[in-house]
Design a protein around this motif. Structure first.
Motif, mmCIF file in Angstrom:
data_model
loop_
_atom_site.group_PDB
_atom_site.id
_atom_site.type_symbol
_atom_site.label_atom_id
_atom_site.label_comp_id
_atom_site.label_asym_id
_atom_site.label_seq_id
_atom_site.Cartn_x
_atom_site.Cartn_y
_atom_site.Cartn_z
ATOM 1 N N VAL A 258 0.787 -1.144 0.041
ATOM 2 C CA VAL A 258 0.025 0.012 0.110
ATOM 3 C C VAL A 258 0.865 1.225 0.123
ATOM 4 C CG1 VAL A 258 -1.655 1.166 1.389
ATOM 5 C CG2 VAL A 258 -1.553 -1.362 1.314
ATOM 6 N N GLN A 259 0.665 2.072 -0.911
ATOM 7 C CA GLN A 259 1.424 3.336 -0.926
ATOM 8 C C GLN A 259 0.465 4.319 -0.166
ATOM 9 O OE1 GLN A 259 1.199 1.571 -4.357
ATOM 10 N NE2 GLN A 259 2.872 0.677 -3.130
ATOM 11 N N LEU A 260 0.834 5.284 0.638
ATOM 12 C CA LEU A 260 0.059 6.347 1.209
ATOM 13 C C LEU A 260 0.687 7.740 0.665
ATOM 14 C CD1 LEU A 260 -0.296 4.835 4.931
ATOM 15 C CD2 LEU A 260 -1.809 4.379 2.662
ATOM 16 N N GLN A 261 -0.201 8.592 0.532
ATOM 17 C CA GLN A 261 0.199 9.737 -0.037
ATOM 18 C C GLN A 261 -0.481 10.949 1.101
ATOM 19 O OE1 GLN A 261 2.337 10.962 -2.527
ATOM 20 N NE2 GLN A 261 1.837 13.089 -1.591
ATOM 21 N N ALA A 262 0.148 11.400 1.991
ATOM 22 C CA ALA A 262 -0.414 12.341 2.904
ATOM 23 C C ALA A 262 -0.468 13.938 2.318
ATOM 24 C CB ALA A 262 0.174 12.432 4.138
ATOM 25 N N SER A 263 -1.550 14.859 2.587
ATOM 26 C CA SER A 263 -1.432 16.248 1.958
ATOM 27 C C SER A 263 -2.353 16.954 2.906
ATOM 28 C CB SER A 263 -1.988 15.995 0.605
ATOM 29 O OG SER A 263 -3.256 15.679 0.417
ATOM 30 N N GLY A 264 -2.360 18.232 2.588
ATOM 31 C CA GLY A 264 -3.328 19.330 3.336
ATOM 32 C C GLY A 264 -2.667 20.093 4.487
ATOM 33 N N GLY A 265 -1.434 19.641 4.689
ATOM 34 C CA GLY A 265 -0.701 20.624 5.666
ATOM 35 C C GLY A 265 -0.524 22.055 5.339
ATOM 36 N N GLY A 266 -0.105 22.883 6.105
ATOM 37 C CA GLY A 266 0.335 24.252 5.703
ATOM 38 C C GLY A 266 0.350 25.198 7.047
ATOM 39 N N LEU A 267 0.214 26.482 6.835
ATOM 40 C CA LEU A 267 0.288 27.369 7.887
ATOM 41 C C LEU A 267 -0.995 27.878 8.418
ATOM 42 C CD1 LEU A 267 3.075 29.671 6.418
ATOM 43 C CD2 LEU A 267 3.451 28.029 7.868
ATOM 44 N N ALA A 268 -1.269 27.976 9.519
ATOM 45 C CA ALA A 268 -2.441 28.096 9.914
ATOM 46 C C ALA A 268 -2.159 29.155 11.465
ATOM 47 C CB ALA A 268 -3.188 26.923 10.649
ATOM 48 N N GLN A 269 -3.329 29.701 11.914
ATOM 49 C CA GLN A 269 -3.243 30.620 13.111
ATOM 50 C C GLN A 269 -4.005 30.023 14.139
ATOM 51 O OE1 GLN A 269 -4.476 34.553 12.139
ATOM 52 N NE2 GLN A 269 -2.554 35.278 11.674
ATOM 53 N N ALA A 270 -3.429 30.160 15.440
ATOM 54 C CA ALA A 270 -4.169 29.567 16.507
ATOM 55 C C ALA A 270 -5.571 29.725 16.370
ATOM 56 C CB ALA A 270 -3.690 30.266 17.968
ATOM 57 N N GLY A 271 -6.431 28.567 16.519
ATOM 58 C CA GLY A 271 -7.891 28.622 16.389
ATOM 59 C C GLY A 271 -8.351 28.261 15.041
ATOM 60 N N ASP A 272 -7.394 28.288 13.991
ATOM 61 C CA ASP A 272 -7.826 27.710 12.555
ATOM 62 C C ASP A 272 -8.387 26.391 12.616
ATOM 63 O OD1 ASP A 272 -5.913 30.107 10.833
ATOM 64 O OD2 ASP A 272 -7.709 30.491 12.130
ATOM 65 N N SER A 273 -8.728 25.950 11.425
ATOM 66 C CA SER A 273 -8.859 24.562 11.200
ATOM 67 C C SER A 273 -8.284 24.036 10.026
ATOM 68 C CB SER A 273 -10.551 24.084 10.760
ATOM 69 O OG SER A 273 -10.967 24.688 11.934
ATOM 70 N N LEU A 274 -7.642 22.987 9.855
ATOM 71 C CA LEU A 274 -7.106 22.411 8.777
ATOM 72 C C LEU A 274 -7.598 20.975 8.359
ATOM 73 C CD1 LEU A 274 -3.350 23.324 8.848
ATOM 74 C CD2 LEU A 274 -5.104 24.164 7.082
ATOM 75 N N ARG A 275 -7.588 20.432 7.349
ATOM 76 C CA ARG A 275 -8.066 19.018 7.082
ATOM 77 C C ARG A 275 -6.828 18.384 6.116
ATOM 78 N NH1 ARG A 275 -13.049 16.412 3.577
ATOM 79 N NH2 ARG A 275 -11.589 17.330 1.802
ATOM 80 N N LEU A 276 -6.479 17.281 6.859
ATOM 81 C CA LEU A 276 -5.270 16.554 6.050
ATOM 82 C C LEU A 276 -5.813 15.372 5.610
ATOM 83 C CD1 LEU A 276 -2.576 16.350 9.067
ATOM 84 C CD2 LEU A 276 -3.053 18.209 7.345
ATOM 85 N N SER A 277 -5.397 14.937 4.422
ATOM 86 C CA SER A 277 -5.734 13.821 3.661
ATOM 87 C C SER A 277 -4.860 12.780 3.593
ATOM 88 C CB SER A 277 -6.247 14.188 2.336
ATOM 89 O OG SER A 277 -7.412 15.232 2.437
ATOM 90 N N CYS A 278 -5.078 11.579 3.507
ATOM 91 C CA CYS A 278 -4.314 10.395 3.422
ATOM 92 C C CYS A 278 -4.934 9.393 2.322
ATOM 93 C CB CYS A 278 -4.056 9.524 4.683
ATOM 94 S SG CYS A 278 -2.874 7.811 4.481
ATOM 95 N N ALA A 279 -4.375 9.627 1.168
ATOM 96 C CA ALA A 279 -4.651 8.493 0.024
ATOM 97 C C ALA A 279 -4.103 7.412 -0.279
ATOM 98 C CB ALA A 279 -5.008 9.510 -1.256
ATOM 99 N N ALA A 280 -4.851 6.326 -0.334
ATOM 100 C CA ALA A 280 -4.050 4.832 -0.788
ATOM 101 C C ALA A 280 -4.053 4.676 -2.023
ATOM 102 C CB ALA A 280 -4.640 3.992 0.340
#
Length: 121
Positions: free
Chosen positions: A1-23
């Motif tokens: 299985v190959q996994l690809q993580a994405s979605g990181g970045g810069l955020a300020q305290a209190g913000d939201s981010l969504r990370l993805s992991c695709a197989a």
């Protein structure tokens, strides 16, 4: 299985981010999929996991109530929705897959490449 993580970045305290992991290569079927993180100079730590077959979830105390792990079967992808981000959430986030129901990163068999999340105050 190959996994690809994405979605990181810069955020300020209190913000939201969504990370993805695709197989790719095969589906997540039968696997436990986990998210881990590693801050600079620290050991890799467990964040959350889900069972692909039962959809059960488990979280580290440090993220409980702020982070949500979920999956999209059609896209063969696991997500980590992060809300109420704090500077101490800054780390490289990794997704991993294995067959053991555990928070021990050494028990996971497949790893994505990591995606950096930086949270400023």
């Amino acid at each position: 299985v190959q996994l690809q993580a994405s979605g990181g970045g810069l955020a300020q305290a209190g913000d939201s981010l969504r990370l993805s992991c695709a197989a790719s290569g095969r589906t997540f079927s039968g696997y436990i999929v986990g998210w881990f993180r590693q801050a600079s100079g620290k050991e890799r730590e467990f964040v959350a996991r889900t069972s692909w077959s039962s959809s059960s979830t488990y979280y580290a105390d440090s993220v409980k109530g702020r982070f949500t792990i979920s999956r999209d079967s059609a896209k063969n992808t696991v997500y980590l929705q992060m809300s109420g981000l704090k500077p101490e959430d800054t780390a490289v986030y990794y997704c991993a897959a294995g067959v053991a129901v555990t928070t021990d990163p050494s028990r996971y068999l497949y790893w994505g490449q990591g995606t950096l999340v930086t949270v400023s105050s």
